[in-house]
Design a protein around this motif. Structure first.
Motif, PDB file in Angstrom:
ATOM      1  N   THR A 544      -1.828   1.231   2.682  1.00  0.00           N
ATOM      2  CA  THR A 544      -0.721   0.483   1.876  1.00  0.00           C
ATOM      3  C   THR A 544       0.474   1.362   1.224  1.00  0.00           C
ATOM      4  N   LEU A 545       0.261   2.608   1.071  1.00  0.00           N
ATOM      5  CA  LEU A 545       1.448   3.374   0.751  1.00  0.00           C
ATOM      6  C   LEU A 545       2.005   3.825   1.764  1.00  0.00           C
ATOM      7  N   ILE A 546       1.520   4.277   3.055  1.00  0.00           N
ATOM      8  CA  ILE A 546       2.184   4.695   4.112  1.00  0.00           C
ATOM      9  C   ILE A 546       3.010   3.525   4.473  1.00  0.00           C
ATOM     10  N   GLU A 557      12.397  10.163  -3.753  1.00  0.00           N
ATOM     11  CA  GLU A 557      11.480  11.060  -4.317  1.00  0.00           C
ATOM     12  C   GLU A 557      10.416  10.334  -5.108  1.00  0.00           C
ATOM     13  N   VAL A 558       9.156  10.495  -4.557  1.00  0.00           N
ATOM     14  CA  VAL A 558       8.321   9.626  -5.080  1.00  0.00           C
ATOM     15  C   VAL A 558       7.304  10.471  -6.382  1.00  0.00           C
ATOM     16  N   TRP A 580       1.152  12.798   9.893  1.00  0.00           N
ATOM     17  CA  TRP A 580       1.951  12.543  11.102  1.00  0.00           C
ATOM     18  C   TRP A 580       2.478  10.926  10.874  1.00  0.00           C
ATOM     19  N   LEU A 581       2.090  10.361   9.731  1.00  0.00           N
ATOM     20  CA  LEU A 581       2.671   9.084   9.494  1.00  0.00           C
ATOM     21  C   LEU A 581       3.611   8.964   8.266  1.00  0.00           C
ATOM     22  N   LEU A 586       8.323  10.158   3.550  1.00  0.00           N
ATOM     23  CA  LEU A 586       8.259  10.097   2.309  1.00  0.00           C
ATOM     24  C   LEU A 586       7.887  11.716   1.783  1.00  0.00           C
ATOM     25  N   ARG A 587       8.356  11.963   0.632  1.00  0.00           N
ATOM     26  CA  ARG A 587       8.217  13.294  -0.051  1.00  0.00           C
ATOM     27  C   ARG A 587       8.044  13.002  -1.665  1.00  0.00           C
ATOM     28  N   GLY A 588       7.600  13.614  -2.350  1.00  0.00           N
ATOM     29  CA  GLY A 588       7.336  13.375  -3.801  1.00  0.00           C
ATOM     30  C   GLY A 588       6.093  14.498  -4.364  1.00  0.00           C
ATOM     31  N   HIS A 589       5.776  13.691  -5.308  1.00  0.00           N
ATOM     32  CA  HIS A 589       4.722  14.747  -6.227  1.00  0.00           C
ATOM     33  C   HIS A 589       3.564  13.955  -6.600  1.00  0.00           C
TER      34      HIS A 589
END
Length: 799
Positions: A544-546, A557-558, A580-581, A586-589
């Motif tokens: 779901t997040l992907i 930036e999540v 790979w997805l 998507l980048r973040g913490h």
């Protein structure tokens, strides 16, 4: 066949069908099950052929210069491929396997040239068109509504993520793994051809491979049965919902089945005709299985067992006829051909195994790691003989029931409670199995029964968990036994006139085909694809997040507050399989708890700071807190219609600087261990009582937590309070000094009221206690905080 025997067989078939119908209505009906087994075994016994078949005399080989030159060149190419792969696998991986393919092609051409007097049997035009129609039907079923279910952002099991990750590394990072080399190469091909990064892209090559398996299934049956029966078996294989279930999954366990069935078809063709041209391919196919899923690594032993059986049978015939000049010469020719066939399989098989030994570097323990892991469960592999036998007997009963009673219990691999076979195929398979048991010397029945039972027992009975996915390789044997029974059942109408026989067979064949197609189509596309429990099981927090990240994550930036642990940690084992997805968008913490959202540190000043809160954390309460702390923040829910348990809320922060000081009347204290001994490792104010406030350390160790807070009531009213818990081992709560239940309603006077909660939390992410206030049929997390306009304390940790 006499009229009495024909009537007995027909009566047995009716009993078999009636018992199967009763089982479908009530799988727990023991009498129906016993009657079904009795009828199947009776039919197998009465129809079992009793005569042993003798293979034809092989045509003499004619070794010309061309054929010898091709074989010498094939051997040199094979040795060169082995040398290159053994010397530097990463550098010569594709070249080495290309040389293997070239070697088998040259060897087959040379062998074909050496036996020109034995032309290969050709398919009639009608037979070829029928096979093409069956293949296209299988292809249609495997791609029908392909993007709808399972959709591109759903996953059967973690093995799909692993396959995609392996293909991604092969395509973009130059990885050349020895394990699952070809399987992950298919995933890389799917990613390259489609230009997409989702599960649909990596599934496509596996689905095509599943459809292609219909072809070697047909040729395997064609070597043993008449064309009509071989086509019937290919049809049953093509439409089987069992195969459809696995066709749309990029799992390393499914693709090698194409090679195994191909090798089996080539071996049986050799056994029936003694033609040698296909044997190098059988050796190469079985050699690749050494690099595949652990369950396929015994394929080479089965191949050698088959050829050894053929060799021993020819040796026995030669010894019986050696004193007869003509028959002895024929037997000697068959024996020599069997020796040569065994050599032709051993050479590519050994060539495939040598580079693997260099890759393992003598550490063969890893190669058998999967088997050792299964054998490590001491509760399943008990030392008590009586308990061991009881467990095995129960497992055998469970395994026997997957065909006609209950099937695979995994929701992503089977419709709930649905057997793996349709009723018609279940009847044909069961009766055919007993028929093969009663006639072991006909059509290699002994070999097929042995391999079927070994795969069945090795994949389920002698491993710690019953996973039907390990049995995908038995589906070809199911069809073989079904056709075996059909072949002998055809003798029942064999004594009738040609027109009557053709009319009966045509009518029964049409009805059976329509029933099988309709039943299996209904199982997959209605019972399986439309079942809410199945659709829910295909979704998880990661997918779901992907899905959201691929469509909305660019430029953000999540900060993620979720049960998905270490989502942004590339070194984390489970997360790496999803990299790979999402790595490109998507980048973040990873937020350990709600306090990480107070003054979130953005690494890129130009990025949009975004907070994602995923259930079971308090989405609405955190969103309300963020809006109060960072005015202008916009929050919206992201719903997963098929699985409400993985929905989340997205808040796009207007700023990362708080508008004021967050103060709270709720104080939390946390100790590791089961009791509050000594000083707490953490003491701080909390904005509310919920799962989102529990510190990360309590997800790694058992914690004792104590909260005490005050809330105000403006006027005398009936206040409803509710306590919800997650992974709580012990709970005590009071309101104004009196015990507070999980559901409590109190008449409270105006003013302040004190709540205390003490809980022992299990060491799992998301453990905690949630306090809600109920009013008007709605429940909301009870807040204990307020934002003061002047800058001050922000509620950060203090000890």
């Amino acid at each position: 066949m006499s009229g009495t025997r024909r009537a007995t067989v027909l009566l047995g078939c009716l009993v078999l069908l009636a018992a199967q119908a009763r089982i479908r209505l009530d799988p727990e009906d023991l009498r129906a099950t016993l009657l079904f087994v009795a009828a199947a075994s009776f039919l197998g016994w009465i129809l079992a052929p009793r005569t042993e078949e003798i293979p034809p005399e092989p045509a003499p080989l004619r070794w010309g210069r061309g054929s010898v030159a091709l074989l010498v060149l094939a051997l040199g190419t094979l040795c060169l491929g082995t040398f290159l792969l053994s010397r530097d696998w990463n550098r010569w991986c594709f070249t080495g396997w290309g040389l293997f393919l070239a070697s088998c092609t040259l060897a087959s051409a040379g062998l074909r040239a050496a036996e020109p007097t034995a032309p290969a049997p050709k398919l009639s035009r009608a037979e070829g068109f029928a096979l093409l129609a069956i293949f296209l039907l299988g292809l249609f079923l495997r791609f029908h509504r392909y993007a709808e279910f399972p959709d591109p952002w759903t996953t059967h099991a973690i093995e799909e993520q692993q396959t995609g990750y392996g293909g991604y590394r092969m395509l973009f990072h130059g990885a050349r793994p020895w394990e699952f080399f070809l399987d992950q190469g298919l995933a890389a091909l799917g990613l390259w051809v489609t230009g997409e990064r989702n599960f649909l892209a990596i599934r496509i090559p596996f689905t095509i491979a599943s459809a292609l398996t219909v072809v070697p299934v047909f040729f395997l049956l064609r070597s043993l049965f008449r064309p009509g029966l071989a086509l019937a078996g290919a049809f049953l294989y093509a439409v089987s919902s069992w195969n459809l279930l696995y066709a749309r999954c990029a799992h390393n366990i499914f693709f090698p089945n194409l090679l195994v069935v191909g090798a089996l078809a080539l071996l049986v063709h050799f056994g029936r005709t003694r033609r040698l041209a296909g044997l190098p391919w059988a050796g190469l196919f079985s050699g690749y299985t050494l690099y595949g899923y652990a369950g396929y690594r015994g394929t080479s032993l089965f191949v050698l067992l088959f050829l050894s059986g053929v060799l021993l049978a020819d040796l026995r015939r030669w010894r019986r006829t050696s004193f007869l000049p003509l028959r002895g010469a024929r037997s000697r020719a068959r024996l020599g051909r069997s020796f040569l066939g065994l050599l032709l399989v051993l050479l590519p098989l050994a060539a495939s195994a040598v580079p693997l030994s260099f890759r393992l570097g003598g550490s063969y323990g890893y190669y058998f790691e999967a088997a050792r892991r299964s054998l490590a469960n001491r509760s399943y592999y008990t030392s008590d003989p009586a308990e061991f036998l009881r467990q095995r007997a129960e497992r055998i009963r469970q395994v026997a029931r997957i065909f006609s009673h209950h099937g695979d219990e995994s929701l992503t691999f089977n419709a709930p409670g649905e057997p793996m076979l349709d009723p018609l195929l279940a009847c044909l398979f069961t009766a055919g199995f007993f028929l093969a048991v009663f006639s072991p010397r006909v059509r290699y029945h002994a070999f097929f029964v042995f391999v079927f039972l070994v795969l069945l027992a090795g994949g389920t009975v002698f491993v710690q968990n019953l996973d039907v996915r390990r049995l995908q390789g038995v589906t070809v044997f199911v069809v073989f036994f079904a056709v075996t029974f059909l072949a002998e059942l055809g003798r029942v109408v064999g004594g009738l006139g040609p027109r009557v026989r053709r009319a009966i067979l045509a009518a029964l064949g049409f009805l059976a085909a329509a029933f099988a197609l309709g039943w299996n189509f209904d199982v997959y596309f209605r019972k399986f694809a439309q079942d809410p429990r199945v659709r829910e099981a295909f979704k998880n927090q990661y997918t779901t997040l992907i899905r959201w990240g691929r469509s909305h994550g660019a430029g953000r930036e999540v900060f993620l507050l979720s049960l998905v642990d270490r989502f942004f940690d590339p070194t984390y084992y489970y997360r790496s399989h999803y990299s790979w997805l999402v790595d490109d968008v998507l980048r973040g913490h990873d937020a350990r708890d709600v306090h990480d959202l107070f003054r979130p540190r953005v690494s890129d000043p130009g990025a949009r700071p975004t907070v994602i809160v995923q259930r079971p954390y308090e989405e609405e309460a955190v969103a309300e807190l963020l809006r109060a702390l960072y005015p202008g923040t916009r929050c919206e829910p992201v719903l997963e219609p098929d699985n409400p348990y993985v929905a989340f809320t997205v808040c796009e922060l207007a700023t990362t600087t708080p508008s004021g000081a967050l103060v709270s009347t709720l104080r939390g204290r946390y100790w590791t261990g089961t009791y509050p001994a000594g000083e707490p490792f953490l003491e701080r104010t909390e904005p509310f009582l919920g799962y989102a406030v529990v510190p990360h350390r309590c997800g790694e160790a058992t914690c004792f937590a104590a909260w005490e807070g005050e809330f105000e009531v403006a006027e005398r009213e009936v206040v409803g309070l509710r306590l919800e818990t997650r992974n709580v081992l012990r709970l005590e709560a009071t309101l104004d000094g009196t015990p507070l239940g999980h559901e409590d309603r109190r008449v409270l006077d105006p003013g302040r009221h004190v709540v205390t909660v003490r809980a022992l939390l299990r060491a799992e992410r998301g453990s905690g206690v949630r306090l809600l206030r109920t009013a008007g049929g709605e429940s909301r997390v009870l807040p204990f905080y307020r934002i003061l306009p002047p800058a001050g304390e922000t509620g950060e940790e203090n000890s």
